[in-house]
Design a protein around this motif. Structure first.
Motif, PDB file in Angstrom:
ATOM      1  N   THR A 217       0.799  -1.219   0.000  1.00 58.73           N
ATOM      2  CA  THR A 217       0.000   0.000   0.000  1.00 58.73           C
ATOM      3  C   THR A 217       0.835   1.273   0.000  1.00 58.73           C
ATOM      4  O   THR A 217       0.318   2.362  -0.216  1.00 58.73           O
ATOM      5  CB  THR A 217      -0.903   0.041   1.240  1.00 58.73           C
ATOM      6  N   GLY A 218       2.110   1.145   0.281  1.00 56.93           N
ATOM      7  CA  GLY A 218       2.970   2.318   0.375  1.00 56.93           C
ATOM      8  C   GLY A 218       3.304   2.709   1.797  1.00 56.93           C
ATOM      9  O   GLY A 218       4.087   3.624   2.024  1.00 56.93           O
ATOM     10  N   GLY A 219       2.740   2.004   2.771  1.00 56.46           N
ATOM     11  CA  GLY A 219       3.033   2.307   4.159  1.00 56.46           C
ATOM     12  C   GLY A 219       4.267   1.571   4.656  1.00 56.46           C
ATOM     13  O   GLY A 219       4.517   0.422   4.281  1.00 56.46           O
ATOM     14  N   VAL A 220       5.065   2.239   5.489  1.00 51.46           N
ATOM     15  CA  VAL A 220       6.213   1.625   6.152  1.00 51.46           C
ATOM     16  C   VAL A 220       5.875   1.522   7.632  1.00 51.46           C
ATOM     17  O   VAL A 220       5.596   2.526   8.285  1.00 51.46           O
ATOM     18  CB  VAL A 220       7.483   2.478   5.976  1.00 51.46           C
ATOM     19  N   GLY A 221       5.863   0.309   8.167  1.00 49.74           N
ATOM     20  CA  GLY A 221       5.475   0.114   9.561  1.00 49.74           C
ATOM     21  C   GLY A 221       6.538  -0.599  10.361  1.00 49.74           C
ATOM     22  O   GLY A 221       7.510  -1.133   9.816  1.00 49.74           O
ATOM     23  N   ILE A 222       6.358  -0.608  11.663  1.00 49.13           N
ATOM     24  CA  ILE A 222       7.239  -1.361  12.558  1.00 49.13           C
ATOM     25  C   ILE A 222       6.759  -2.808  12.587  1.00 49.13           C
ATOM     26  O   ILE A 222       5.567  -3.077  12.750  1.00 49.13           O
ATOM     27  CB  ILE A 222       7.212  -0.769  13.974  1.00 49.13           C
ATOM     28  N   GLY A 223       7.701  -3.738  12.431  1.00 46.08           N
ATOM     29  CA  GLY A 223       7.357  -5.148  12.512  1.00 46.08           C
ATOM     30  C   GLY A 223       7.343  -5.626  13.952  1.00 46.08           C
ATOM     31  O   GLY A 223       8.269  -5.355  14.716  1.00 46.08           O
ATOM     32  N   VAL A 224       6.271  -6.325  14.331  1.00 42.18           N
ATOM     33  CA  VAL A 224       6.166  -6.927  15.662  1.00 42.18           C
ATOM     34  C   VAL A 224       5.821  -8.413  15.495  1.00 42.18           C
ATOM     35  O   VAL A 224       5.316  -8.828  14.457  1.00 42.18           O
ATOM     36  CB  VAL A 224       5.105  -6.226  16.548  1.00 42.18           C
ATOM     37  N   LYS A 225       6.115  -9.181  16.497  1.00 48.10           N
ATOM     38  CA  LYS A 225       5.869 -10.619  16.443  1.00 48.10           C
ATOM     39  C   LYS A 225       4.397 -10.907  16.180  1.00 48.10           C
ATOM     40  O   LYS A 225       3.512 -10.253  16.726  1.00 48.10           O
ATOM     41  CB  LYS A 225       6.311 -11.285  17.746  1.00 48.10           C
ATOM     42  N   LYS A 226       4.139 -11.882  15.332  1.00 51.62           N
ATOM     43  CA  LYS A 226       2.775 -12.238  14.978  1.00 51.62           C
ATOM     44  C   LYS A 226       1.947 -12.545  16.223  1.00 51.62           C
ATOM     45  O   LYS A 226       2.355 -13.319  17.087  1.00 51.62           O
ATOM     46  CB  LYS A 226       2.799 -13.481  14.064  1.00 51.62           C
ATOM     47  N   GLY A 227       0.801 -11.872  16.324  1.00 45.90           N
ATOM     48  CA  GLY A 227      -0.110 -12.117  17.430  1.00 45.90           C
ATOM     49  C   GLY A 227       0.119 -11.271  18.666  1.00 45.90           C
ATOM     50  O   GLY A 227      -0.640 -11.382  19.641  1.00 45.90           O
ATOM     51  N   ASN A 228       1.136 -10.403  18.652  1.00 45.09           N
ATOM     52  CA  ASN A 228       1.426  -9.569  19.826  1.00 45.09           C
ATOM     53  C   ASN A 228       0.558  -8.310  19.776  1.00 45.09           C
ATOM     54  O   ASN A 228       1.041  -7.195  19.552  1.00 45.09           O
ATOM     55  CB  ASN A 228       2.908  -9.203  19.879  1.00 45.09           C
ATOM     56  N   ALA A 229      -0.729  -8.502  19.978  1.00 43.29           N
ATOM     57  CA  ALA A 229      -1.691  -7.403  19.872  1.00 43.29           C
ATOM     58  C   ALA A 229      -1.489  -6.359  20.960  1.00 43.29           C
ATOM     59  O   ALA A 229      -1.727  -5.170  20.748  1.00 43.29           O
ATOM     60  CB  ALA A 229      -3.116  -7.956  19.942  1.00 43.29           C
TER      61      ALA A 229
END
Length: 254
Positions: free
Chosen positions: A205-217
């Motif tokens: 989409t063009g967004g740059v985000g911080i990656g976090v562990k899957k499921g760490n809501a």
């Protein structure tokens, strides 16, 4: 919180002569940690090892110009965007620049225009070789959409840039901000952007985000409001203008 970045992708992140991590994402990470009132450490890691290390619990956050793509969302979660980007081509070859003039616009690739757009690039790149980053979105995009065009993946931006200066490749595919910085830092006067800037398909989409562990809501829920505040209060704008010379705020992407 333990943050990991590459330390070799200027101006997003880099390692200076003393071994210290610098760049836009280092300053952004420090601002984010201050906003959250938490102590953070920032370490460097090779790009292709970051996601496995995150999911193994070695780090809490990846802050490394990660475009939010469908493929990555299958293995990690993302915060809201803290920066925006689009991908484009740049060339040092007169024939490519003539066939594919620069267009100051963003084109969203979708089912109804992807094939036509790729034919335009295929025709322009006849006889040319494209340089990409092996572990990045650029290589996957070229492999899927321009597999019949000569391309060469590189492990590091430095290796790619060296071959570009030496004339061993003719075209580079990367985010627009990266290519603008490349022309400036490497002093390649003949390097020019060609075509429009692209989003969609494998580019995301063009967004740059911080990656976090899957499921760490829980962690994502802490980070999102703090990131939005740094975007809304102008911190991201000021830091990106300092490092990139342009506003990289994720306008319209949150």
């Amino acid at each position: 919180m333990k943050i990991v970045t590459e330390g070799g992708f200027p101006p997003w992140n880099l390692t200076d002569a003393s071994g210290a991590l610098k760049g836009f994402e280092i300053d952004f990470s420090n601002a984010l940690c201050a906003e959250l009132k938490v102590k953070c450490s920032i370490a460097s890691q090779t790009f292709d090892a970051m996601i496995p290390a995150l999911n193994d619990g070695k780090y809490d956050l990846i802050v490394d110009a990660l475009g939010i793509t469908e493929a990555r969302q299958k293995v990690i979660d993302f915060t809201v965007p803290y920066a925006g980007l689009c991908y484009t081509f740049a060339s040092v070859t007169p024939a490519v620049k003539t066939k594919l003039p620069f267009e100051d616009r963003i084109e969203i690739l979708a089912d109804d225009n992807l094939a036509k757009a790729m034919k335009t690039y295929r025709d322009a790149f006849t006889g040319a070789t494209i340089g990409t980053l092996a572990s990045g979105t650029s290589t996957r995009f070229i492999s899927k959409n321009l597999s019949d065009v000569s391309s060469r993946p590189y492990k590091t931006p430095a290796a790619r840039d060296l071959d570009l200066k030496a004339g061993r490749i003719d075209v580079v595919f990367a985010s627009k901000d990266t290519l603008l910085a490349l022309k400036k830092t490497q002093g390649i006067d003949t390097l020019e952007l060609v075509g429009p800037c692209l989003r969609g398909d494998l580019l995301g989409t063009g967004g740059v985000g911080i990656g976090v562990k899957k499921g760490n809501a829980e962690l994502k829920a802490r980070l999102d409001p703090a990131i939005k505040k740094l975007v809304d209060n102008g911190t991201v704008k000021a830091l990106s203008e300092q490092h990139f010379g342009l506003d990289m705020s994720p306008i319209g992407l949150n």
